[in-house]
Structure formats: structure tokens, C-alpha cells
Design a protein around this motif. Structure first.
Motif, PDB file in Angstrom:
ATOM      1  N   PHE A 277       5.172  -1.564  -4.710  1.00 51.23           N
ATOM      2  CA  PHE A 277       4.323  -1.300  -3.546  1.00 51.23           C
ATOM      3  C   PHE A 277       4.162   0.196  -3.305  1.00 51.23           C
ATOM      4  CE2 PHE A 277       5.809  -5.591  -2.084  1.00 51.23           C
ATOM      5  CZ  PHE A 277       4.630  -6.199  -2.444  1.00 51.23           C
ATOM      6  N   LEU A 278       5.290   0.922  -3.457  1.00 45.93           N
ATOM      7  CA  LEU A 278       5.212   2.376  -3.279  1.00 45.93           C
ATOM      8  C   LEU A 278       4.220   2.968  -4.263  1.00 45.93           C
ATOM      9  CD1 LEU A 278       8.943   3.404  -2.735  1.00 45.93           C
ATOM     10  CD2 LEU A 278       7.090   3.443  -1.067  1.00 45.93           C
ATOM     11  N   SER A 279       4.289   2.475  -5.501  1.00 42.62           N
ATOM     12  CA  SER A 279       3.395   2.993  -6.523  1.00 42.62           C
ATOM     13  C   SER A 279       1.943   2.659  -6.181  1.00 42.62           C
ATOM     14  CB  SER A 279       3.774   2.404  -7.879  1.00 42.62           C
ATOM     15  OG  SER A 279       2.736   2.549  -8.788  1.00 42.62           O
ATOM     16  N   TYR A 280       1.711   1.395  -5.752  1.00 43.45           N
ATOM     17  CA  TYR A 280       0.348   0.978  -5.421  1.00 43.45           C
ATOM     18  C   TYR A 280      -0.253   1.882  -4.336  1.00 43.45           C
ATOM     19  CZ  TYR A 280      -3.547  -1.918  -3.858  1.00 43.45           C
ATOM     20  OH  TYR A 280      -4.789  -2.371  -3.513  1.00 43.45           O
ATOM     21  N   SER A 281       0.544   2.110  -3.276  1.00 43.43           N
ATOM     22  CA  SER A 281      -0.022   2.878  -2.170  1.00 43.43           C
ATOM     23  C   SER A 281      -0.189   4.339  -2.556  1.00 43.43           C
ATOM     24  CB  SER A 281       0.850   2.738  -0.932  1.00 43.43           C
ATOM     25  OG  SER A 281       2.090   3.311  -1.164  1.00 43.43           O
ATOM     26  N   THR A 282       0.725   4.853  -3.383  1.00 42.61           N
ATOM     27  CA  THR A 282       0.562   6.235  -3.840  1.00 42.61           C
ATOM     28  C   THR A 282      -0.726   6.384  -4.634  1.00 42.61           C
ATOM     29  OG1 THR A 282       2.943   6.306  -4.067  1.00 42.61           O
ATOM     30  CG2 THR A 282       1.731   8.120  -5.020  1.00 42.61           C
ATOM     31  N   GLU A 283      -0.946   5.449  -5.542  1.00 41.35           N
ATOM     32  CA  GLU A 283      -2.159   5.535  -6.370  1.00 41.35           C
ATOM     33  C   GLU A 283      -3.406   5.427  -5.506  1.00 41.35           C
ATOM     34  OE1 GLU A 283      -1.825   6.757  -9.038  1.00 41.35           O
ATOM     35  OE2 GLU A 283       0.311   6.375  -9.273  1.00 41.35           O
ATOM     36  N   LYS A 284      -3.320   4.576  -4.481  1.00 45.52           N
ATOM     37  CA  LYS A 284      -4.486   4.408  -3.612  1.00 45.52           C
ATOM     38  C   LYS A 284      -4.788   5.704  -2.867  1.00 45.52           C
ATOM     39  CE  LYS A 284      -6.594   1.368  -0.286  1.00 45.52           C
ATOM     40  NZ  LYS A 284      -6.459   0.262   0.636  1.00 45.52           N
ATOM     41  N   ARG A 285      -3.706   6.401  -2.490  1.00 41.09           N
ATOM     42  CA  ARG A 285      -3.916   7.656  -1.766  1.00 41.09           C
ATOM     43  C   ARG A 285      -4.435   8.764  -2.672  1.00 41.09           C
ATOM     44  NH1 ARG A 285       0.446   7.211   2.512  1.00 41.09           N
ATOM     45  NH2 ARG A 285      -0.684   5.824   3.897  1.00 41.09           N
ATOM     46  N   LEU A 286      -3.923   8.779  -3.928  1.00 43.34           N
ATOM     47  CA  LEU A 286      -4.219   9.912  -4.807  1.00 43.34           C
ATOM     48  C   LEU A 286      -5.503   9.735  -5.610  1.00 43.34           C
ATOM     49  CD1 LEU A 286      -0.667  10.727  -6.227  1.00 43.34           C
ATOM     50  CD2 LEU A 286      -1.906  11.907  -4.405  1.00 43.34           C
ATOM     51  N   THR A 287      -5.994   8.518  -5.668  1.00 43.38           N
ATOM     52  CA  THR A 287      -7.101   8.257  -6.596  1.00 43.38           C
ATOM     53  C   THR A 287      -8.371   9.041  -6.242  1.00 43.38           C
ATOM     54  OG1 THR A 287      -8.463   6.546  -7.598  1.00 43.38           O
ATOM     55  CG2 THR A 287      -7.942   6.285  -5.272  1.00 43.38           C
ATOM     56  N   LYS A 288      -9.135   9.297  -7.301  1.00 41.39           N
ATOM     57  CA  LYS A 288     -10.424   9.959  -7.078  1.00 41.39           C
ATOM     58  C   LYS A 288     -11.507   8.912  -6.829  1.00 41.39           C
ATOM     59  CE  LYS A 288      -9.605  14.091  -9.831  1.00 41.39           C
ATOM     60  NZ  LYS A 288      -9.054  14.001 -11.196  1.00 41.39           N
ATOM     61  N   TYR A 289     -11.135   7.648  -6.977  1.00 42.26           N
ATOM     62  CA  TYR A 289     -12.124   6.580  -6.803  1.00 42.26           C
ATOM     63  C   TYR A 289     -11.660   5.603  -5.714  1.00 42.26           C
ATOM     64  CZ  TYR A 289     -13.006   8.335 -11.494  1.00 42.26           C
ATOM     65  OH  TYR A 289     -13.232   9.133 -12.567  1.00 42.26           O
TER      66      TYR A 289
END
Lengths: 499, 157, 321
Positions: A277-289
């Protein structure tokens, strides 16, 4: 560099033809059971123990390692293809992965998950080989208050799965928390919200809820809308393989997922769900898309999958270094060691180095085997989506009920599966996000138990949460994570106004 | 049926709010029946209280949204497939409850779901489900030595 | 390593063997063993090991294991008592944990409703402290508990389980108030072990096997075992003046409503199992201690354990009188 020499020796053990065969049998079995919801690697190892005790210890332990890693790969395949997470750790993968599959991007989703698992598994196994003793010293320093603080961080990040309405997201989360209350209270042994049904005493099974909400709910929803829009599944649209763009978007999430998965997996009560979950939310925050999230963003598959596999290797840190079994599978592997009179822990490294390093080396081999095995299978797997829709969904339902029956053959459990399916349908219809329900069920009970343990040890003094440096730091992180989005929003608005 | 036009009351939304309120009440009632408390620190009632209060607040929040007509637009519902799938699940549960066995149970669920998705070859699907059920049963009972629910047919194998 | 434990159980074993020795030509051809737990746990392993030993030694032709998991065995026993009534070919594995679970879960089905057959294995509890703890002996620990039971935190397994009961009995034995013990239940063996190693709690309590390698590695200090008699390296609590004896045992029971003949056949089957070479090998391999006790002696033992557990759980406040 003693460890390097030892690892090289280990490789010579693991590369013996017989042991390679054991590893292959292990990864095949592991993939097969990982695919089945409700039946995980722990159960498989348990059922195989009586058969394997006649084999030599090295071989069978290497096979168990193969099952363990194989199970992690298998669980994500069903999550991506048919929205049925084989275990709770693959739930985050299902969120974006299944959307990708429905959009004809199942191939890249499976590929990024397989390669990400390989990358994460390899890095984490290296960590296991070289950092285990240091890491384990830190891991046992984690007390109940520190776990509670970690849960706070996890709770904040859950909001990444909320969708566009905070009220609806929180509603979902609280339904999950309410479900988490069901069962025997861990600290006083009393039944809560069981209404006299003995089957509820053990609480709501995460896989039953996840499979009910995701797979059964989805089937109901799609079926009810057939008269409005026919769901068209295209197994492959665009490239079956990862494009250059996909690689570019995947490699960082793989590495970040590993960074979450390995250390948290190494914590005795860390588990595999929280890092995903931590990874999912991090990616959601950092993504360019950011617009793609919720509709099949490859980062949302790459990150959680890497975190999932890295945490599997992390679990072996306390097992090998201390003899602490921190997951069901690790407990079964411990039983596997013990039936040969071997006790994992500091002594095993000294007494039977060839076994420990053989195991670590075979983890590398299992990982490589799984990659070689899974990549060619991607083409075959996505063809599953070409099955006519009635049969595909009928198969999914049979699959979902079978997992439940095999793990817990009770009518109450099946009725719950159906009820959660209905809930999943209604939530889809009224646009409530699904994932927070499962997250609430997983995190709620852990957070409650750890906080109460901490307060019991401190005799009710809440300051214990700030006195522990780990806990204080984590709570600080949680606070920043809570405030930062608002600050950033405010700043961007400010900027926009300036422009 | 409703649309997102503000000012129109969404009845379904109010039902959801009521459901949340009932759930909150249920949890509160259950927690007040707990007899034992922890000797030190927090007792078993703290968490249910938080959840119950949270749900009650969210019930209000959902009700406000519903009154403003803030729920998303929904299409007309086709109940037939839902009844078919849930009926298949109920049949599966009944089969297991009354010892009809795992294989027929699986066959019925498969055929019912397939029918819900518009197929009209019930007998063929029943046969496919039957074969699938048999394969799964053999896999589990022979290979993994896990006992799936038994009926007359399964005992023969 | 477990010589002293073997000796203790052997006495019980010999007595039972004499009492239960009867000859009969009737043999069992089919047997169903229920493990009232999920596959993989202790009871399941016992059931599957029995299956393995019974078929390999040819005592029973075919043995089938079924799993009915849930609530410390409460669900399994309910199904067993109702479903297997009068069936002389069914056994259920159970253990000390079930005694406590049935009481705390207020189960409508009780152990009186089953037909006791035999106790098979047992494991003693060990009390440990972190290696750096100022507590060195059972006397030190007793003094600390007596001075302020709140300040001595115990890490162990589930609430109302054998670890919890042992901790309460310890407080009682040293003259402290058992309702005031600060017992912290953990979910898995690994989690509680980590809390002890990390010095988060004062003492830990669990089956000896869970601590063995840590004690040997010098990371934990053994305070005492709940055996009647220990060795110089592994002292018992009793020898240190704390009157506490408890073991986590596993047993098999049969369905209610059996005829005398049916009961005799089942008892003989289990008796043959307990004396078989194959079973002996499994015990050695799994590190289980033989605690065979059958016939009336076991029935009496079961009643005694039930009474004692009820008393303890009531005194800790987990069961309302």
C-alpha cells in the motif's frame, strides 16, 4: 568478504542437478497454489512436510524456498487477469493491474510484475545475504508503539485509494474497520460483533472479503450492465511486451517498492500488505501520469509487486538470523527445518553454513527460474482473456468459491463471500471505492492490538508513543504526509494566482 | 433513478446513510455488552467506540451529499443476471449444506453464471462445470489431500 | 536433551499401559480423524502424523484427515459431537488450548460430550527473560511479581491460552494477585519472541521448543520450566520453590454415544499407534514428547484439567463465574 565466499559455496550446493530439480518443482508448485485464492504457500508447505521428510534436508528446504517465491508470483497473475487477488498482498496489484488487463495491456502488466518481482527479489535476497545480522538487530528494537506509529503512516497513505470523494472513501474505510472488529478480541479473549455465530469468532478472512468485493462484485456489476454496454475485452491492444515507455515508467517503482518491502518485511510484525500500500500511494503521488491512476497505470503494478516480493525475502531475515517465524509460511519453513533437527538462528549460520548459504543461493535460482518461466507464459496467460465472457466469469466464480471452500469449508464463509459480492456490487453502483474496505480490515485490527499492547506495557501512559525514537519519527512522517498535500495544493494555487 | 442535478434528493443515498447509522448503532450496542476490560491500558471498547462514532458522522456526511443530490448518475438496473448469479451461489451453498457434494455444486454455479452473461446452452454449461468440478476435486483430494465437501458422487471417486 | 521430560511421562505411560492392556482380535480398517484447526497447525500436524504412522504400520488400512478450523476448536468439536454421534470410526485431535477456548468462547458443546481415548504428546512451558535482564532466577521473578504485578510484563500467546494460564498460575503460586498480572498476548510465536529479545517485556512464556535455540545461543535466559523435575542447566520452577506444573498436551477423543466394544476397538487402535515404531520416529522427528495416557486415567486427567483451567480463567477474569 566472507559472505561472498560463503555465497559462492552456497551456489555450488544449489546448482547441483538434484537441488535444481527441487527448486524447479518448488517454483512450479508455488506458482500453481499462488494462483488459487485462499490457498497460499503456507498451506502447501504444510501439506508437503510429511512427504518431504524422507528427502535430504537441503533439497526439501530449497524446494520450500521455491514454493515461497513461486506463490508470490502466482498471486499477482490472477490479480491482474481476473481481479481475484490470490492473497492479500496482491490486492494493490489488482487495483491497477486488472484495469490494464481490461484495456488490453495485460501483457505489459504481467511483464512488469514478473520483472519487478525478479528485480526486487534479487536485491532483497542480496540484502538477506549481507545485511541480515544488522537488520535483525534493528528489527527486534521495534516495539508495539513503533508498529502503531507505522500503522498511522499506513492509514494516511490509504487515502491514495480513496478516489475523488473523501466522504465516500472514509465511508469505505470505516466499513472495513467495522468488519475488522468482528471476532475474538485478541487482548481479552472476548467475542465482538459475532452475534452468537461461532464461525465469526475468528474474524473476517481477508481473502474472503477481497475475493468477494473484487471478483464476485465485479461479476455482478458487469452482468447487470450488459444491457447497457457490452464489456469488450481485448486480450492484446498495442504491444504484448513492455514498450520502451513502460520500462522507463517501471524501473523506479521497482526500486522504490523494494525499499519499502524489504525492511518492512524484515520486521517481525511488518507483513507484506503495508509495504504494497505504501508503494502504491507513493507511486500515485510521484507519477507524471496521475490521470491514469484508477484506469490502469503501470507504476501502480510495478511498485506494489516489487514491494510484495521484497517483503517475502525480508521475512526470511528474522527466520534465518534469529529463528523467528514472522509469517505463516515462515512458520512452516521453520517446522521444515526442525524436522531435520535444525534450528534456524545464529547457531545455524555457524553450524551448517552450507545449508543456510545453499538456501540463500537457491533463492536467487528460484527467482531466476520464475522469471524465465513467467515471461514466456505472459502470452499464454493473456489469452485467458479471450475466453468467451460467460465462461470467463463463470470460471472466475467457480475459482473464487473453490478457494474459499478449500481454505475453510463452512457455509457461513460462503455466505459471507456472497454477501461481500453483493456489497461490492452496490459499492460499484454507487461509486464508493472498494480498496479502502480491505485496507481497513487489514490495518484496523493490527493498529488496535499494537496500540493496546503498547499502552498495557506503559501502564496506560500515552507518552510512550513519543518517547520511543522510532515511533516519534514515524508519527512525524505521518503528520507530514497528512499536511503536505494541503500545503502543496495551497502553493500551486498561489502559483496559479501569480501567473 | 436520479441525476446529479443539485437540489434533488437522492433516496438511495439516504438509504445508505441510514444503513451506516444502523451499523454504528449495532456496534455501539455490541460494545456495551462487553463485560471484561483490560487490566492495564486501553480496553476492548475503545476501538468499537471510535468506529461507531466515525460511522455515525459519516452517515450524516452521506445524508448531506444525498440531500444535495450529489450521488453519481446511475443507469437502470437489470436484475435478472444478478438474481441468476446470487441464485447460483445459494444453490452451491445448499448443495454443500445438504451433502449433495462439491462437483454438482460447482456445475450449477458455473451454468448459472454463464446464463447470467447471456448464454442459452444451460445443459452444455452444466456439463462443462461438471467436468471442471471433477478435475478440481481430484486435484485437491488426491494431490493436496485436502477434503472438499463430499456427496454420493465424490465418495465413488 | 529431554531426558527428564521423558522420565516424567514414562511413569504415566507405564501405568496406562498396564491399565489399558486388553487383547482383541477386532481391528479397525477405516478411520476418520478430524483436526479442529486449519491445515498446518499443531493439531493438524498431529492428525496427519497419526495418519502417516497408522497407515505405514498397517494398523489401519485407510485414514482420512478432515479440517474444521475455527475459534480454538470450538467449531470443530460442535460439528464432531453432532455429526459423529455413535460412529466408532472417527477420532478428533484436541489439546489443552481447546479446554480454555471452550470456556472463554462459552461454547454450548463441552468436552464431557466426547468419549476420551488417549493423551498422546505434551510439551512443557518455559519462562525466559532477555539475557541482559537483572532477573536471574525464579526467585527474582517471584519477588518482582509480588512487589508489583503491573510492572512485570509477560509476552505469550493468545488470551486464555496455555501461556496465559501459566502466567496466572505463576502469580498465584508466588502469592500475588493473578487478576493483576500484566499479560500481553501476541499473535504468533515470532512476534512475542521478538518482543522478548528486544527487551520490550519483562518475561516471556511459551512452549520450551520456541525458545530452545535462543537459549542455546545465549540471547535468552531460562528462568524455569513447568516440569516437576529439571536438570542443573534447565531447572524446574518447582525446584526453585514456585509450585507450578503445566504442560501443553495433545490428545484424541471419540464421538459420544459409543458402545463399549466400539470404544475398546478405538482405544486399542490408538494404543497400537502409540507403541508403534513409526509413531516413535515421528515424535523424535517433530521434537514432541511422548505423553501417552489412556483409559480411565486419561478421562480423569481431562476432568481435572478442565476444573483447574476453569478456576484459573475465572481468577484471571476471562471467564465469569
Amino acid at each position: 568478504m566472507d559472505a561472498f565466499i560463503a555465497l559462492a559455496n552456497g551456489l555450488t550446493v544449489a546448482l547441483q542437478p538434484m537441488n535444481l530439480l527441487f527448486a524447479l518443482v518448488g517454483v512450479l508448485l508455488g506458482t500453481a497454489v499462488g494462483v488459487l485464492p485462499g490457498i497460499g504457500p503456507a498451506l502447501t508447505v504444510a501439506l508437503l512436510l510429511p512427504i518431504t521428510f524422507k528427502l535430504d534436508p537441503g533439497g526439501s528446504i530449497i524446494m520450500f524456498a521455491g514454493i515461497y517465491y513461486g506463490g508470490m508470483y502466482g498471486g499477482s497473475t490472477t490479480a491482474i487477469l481476473i481481479n481475484t487477488p490470490g492473497e492479500s498482498a496482491s490486492m494493490a496489484t489488482a487495483l491497477e493491474g486488472n484495469k490494464m488487463a481490461k484495456a488490453g495491456r495485460g501483457g505489459p502488466a504481467l511483464a512488469t510484475s514478473a520483472i519487478g518481482s525478479f528485480v526486487a527479489g534479487t536485491i532483497a535476497t542480496l540484502g538477506l545475504a549481507f545485511l541480515a545480522p544488522t537488520l535483525v538487530e534493528l528489527a527486534v528494537k521495534f516495539g508495539p508503539e513503533d508498529y502503531f506509529a507505522l500503522m498511522c503512516v499506513a492509514f494516511i497513505t490509504v487515502s491514495a485509494t480513496f478516489g475523488d470523494s473523501p466522504v465516500r472513501g472514509l465511508t469505505s474505510l470505516f466499513i472495513g474497520l467495522a468488519l475488522g472488529l468482528v471476532g475474538i478480541d485478541k487482548l481479552t479473549g472476548q467475542a465482538r460483533l459475532t452475534f452468537g455465530v461461532p464461525e465469526l469468532l475468528d474474524g473476517v478472512e481477508v481473502t474472503t472479503l477481497a475475493v468477494g468485493l473484487f471478483a464476485v462484485g465485479e461479476a455482478l456489476y458487469v452482468a447487470s450492465r450488459r444491457h447497457i454496454e457490452e464489456e469488450v475485452l481485448e486480450p492484446v491492444r498495442g504491444s504484448l511486451w513492455m514498450t520502451k515507455e513502460d520500462w522507463k515508467r517501471s524501473w523506479k517503482p521497482w526500486l522504490r517498492g523494494t525499499l519499502f518491502g524489504f525492511p518492512i518485511g524484515a520486521l517481525p510484525a511488518g507483513g507484506a500488505e503495508i509495504p504494497t500500500f505504501l508503494s502504491y500511494s507513493t507511486e500515485k503521488r510521484l507519477t507524471k501520469y496521475p490521470k491514469e491512476f484508477g484506469h490502469g497505470a503501470i507504476e501502480g503494478v510495478a511498485g506494489p509487486e516489487a514491494a510484495n516480493n521484497a517483503s517475502a525475502a525480508g521475512t526470511l531475515v528474522p527466520l534465518l538470523a534469529l529463528g523467528l517465524p514472522t509469517s505463516a509460511t515462515a512458520a512452516m519453513m521453520l517446522a521444515g527445518f526442525q524436522q531435520y533437527g535444525l534450528n534456524p538462528g545464529p547457531l545455524l549460520f555457524a553450524e551448517r553454513p552450507e545449508l543456510v548459504w545453499g538456501l540463500i543461493a537457491s533463492l536467487f535460482i528460484a527467482n531466476t527460474m520464475l522469471l524465465i518461466l513467467n515471461l514466456p507464459l505472459v502470452g499464454l496467460w493473456v489469452k485467458l482473456l479471450a475466453i468467451p465472457q460467460p465462461w470467463l466469469y463463470a470460471g472466475i466464480l467457480v475459482f473464487a468459491t473453490m478457494g474459499t471452500i478449500a481454505a475453510k469449508p463452512s457455509i457461513v464463509e460462503l455466505a459471507m463471500l456472497g454477501a461481500f459480492g453483493g456489497l461490492g456490487f452496490l459499492m460499484r453502483r454507487f461509486d464508493y471505492p472498494i480498496a479502502p474496505v480491505v485496507v481497513g480490515l487489514i490495518l484496523g485490527p493490527i493498529a488496535e492490538a499494537q496500540l493496546r499492547r503498547a499502552l498495557s506495557i506503559s501502564l496506560g501512559d500515552p507518552m510512550v508513543l513519543l518517547q520511543s525514537p522510532i515511533s516519534a519519527t514515524l508519527l512525524g512522517v505521518a503528520l507530514i504526509a497528512l499536511i503536505l498535500p494541503f500545503v502543496l495544493k495551497g502553493m500551486s494555487r498561489f502559483k496559479a494566482a501569480e501567473d | 433513478m436520479s441525476t446529479r442535478t443539485p437540489g434533488r434528493v437522492d433516496k438511495a443515498g439516504l438509504v445508505i446513510a441510514l444503513f451506516l447509522l444502523v451499523l454504528a448503532g449495532l456496534i455501539w450496542q455490541d460494545l456495551s455488552g462487553l463485560q471484561l476490560s483490560s487490566v492495564y491500558g486501553l480496553g476492548p471498547k475503545a476501538m468499537p467506540m471510535v468506529v461507531s462514532i466515525g460511522l455515525a458522522i459519516l452517515a450524516v456526511g452521506n445524508a448531506v451529499i444525498a440531500l444535495q443530490g450529489g450521488l453519481p448518475k446511475r443507469e437502470r438496473l437489470d436484475w435478472k443476471p444478478i438474481v441468476l448469479i446470487l441464485g447460483g451461489l445459494v444453490a452451491l451453498i445448499a448443495c454443500i449444506k445438504f451433502d449433495v457434494g462439491f462437483i454438482p455444486a460447482t456445475a450449477i454455479l458455473f451454468a448459472a453464471t454463464s446464463a447470467a452473461f447471456g448464454r442459452r446452452a444451460f445443459i452444455t454449461d452444466l456439463l462443462i462445470g461438471f467436468v471442471a468440478g471433477t478435475v478440481i476435486f481430484l486435484l485437491f483430494s488426491k494431490l493436496l489431500t485436502l477434503s472438499l465437501p463430499m456427496g454420493p458422487l465424490e465418495r465413488l471417486i | 536433551m529431554s531426558q527428564y521430560r521423558k522420565n516424567f511421562w514414562r511413569g504415566a505411560f507405564a501405568a496406562a499401559a498396564v491399565a489399558g492392556f486388553v487383547t482383541s482380535a477386532m481391528a479397525q480398517s477405516e478411520l476418520k480423524i478430524m483436526a479442529p484447526a486449519a491445515p498446518g497447525g499443531g493439531w493438524d500436524q498431529t492428525a496427519r502424523s497419526m495418519q502417516q504412522a497408522l497407515t505405514q504400520s498397517g494398523i489401519v488400512k485407510s485414514v482420512q484427515v478432515t479440517n474444521v478450523p475455527g475459534a480454538g476448536g470450538s467449531i470443530g468439536i460442535a460439528q464432531f459431537v453432532n455429526g459423529a454421534k455413535g460412529d466408532g470410526s472417527q477420532l478428533m485431535v484436541m489439546g489443552y488450548v481447546m479446554v480454555g477456548a471452550l470456556l472463554t468462547n462459552k461454547s454450548p458443546v463441552t468436552l464431557d460430550q466426547t468419549t476420551p481415548i488417549a493423551r498422546l504428546t505434551g510439551e512443557y512451558e518455559a519462562i525466559v527473560v532477555p539475557a541482559g535482564s537483572p532477573i536471574k532466577t525464579a526467585k527474582d521473578l517471584a519477588a518482582a511479581v509480588k512487589a508489583d504485578p503491573a510492572k512485570v510484563t509477560w509476552a505469550g500467546g493468545s488470551a486464555g491460552g496455555v501461556d496465559h494460564i501459566a502466567a496466572a498460575l505463576f502469580a498465584k503460586a508466588v502469592g500475588a494477585d493473578p487478576t493483576k498480572i500484566n499479560y500481553i498476548p501476541f499473535s504468533g510465536g515470532g512476534e512475542s519472541l521478538a518482543a522478548i529479545l528486544g527487551g520490550k517485556v519483562t518475561a516471556g512464556i511459551a512452549g520450551y521448543g520456541e525458545f530452545e535455540s535462543q537459549i542455546k545461543a545465549g540471547k535468552l535466559r531460562l528462568i524455569g520450566l513447568t516440569t516437576p523435575k529439571g536438570t542443573p542447566e534447565m531447572p524446574s520452577l518447582k525446584e526453585q520453590g514456585v509450585d507450578l506444573e503445566i504442560a501443553n498436551w495433545r490428545a484424541v477423543v471419540a464421538a459420544p454415544g459409543l458402545s463399549a466394544d466400539q470404544k475398546k476397538t478405538l482405544s486399542e487402535t490408538v494404543d497400537k499407534l502409540a507403541k508403534s515404531k513409526e509413531w516413535g520416529e515421528i515424535l523424535k522427528q517433530k521434537g514432541w514428547d511422548d505423553a501417552y495416557l489412556s483409559g480411565d486415567a486419561f478421562a480423569k486427567f481431562l476432568v481435572e484439567e478442565n476444573t483447574r483451567t476453569k478456576e484459573v480463567l475465572t481468577s484471571v477474569g476471562l471467564v465469569k463465574p
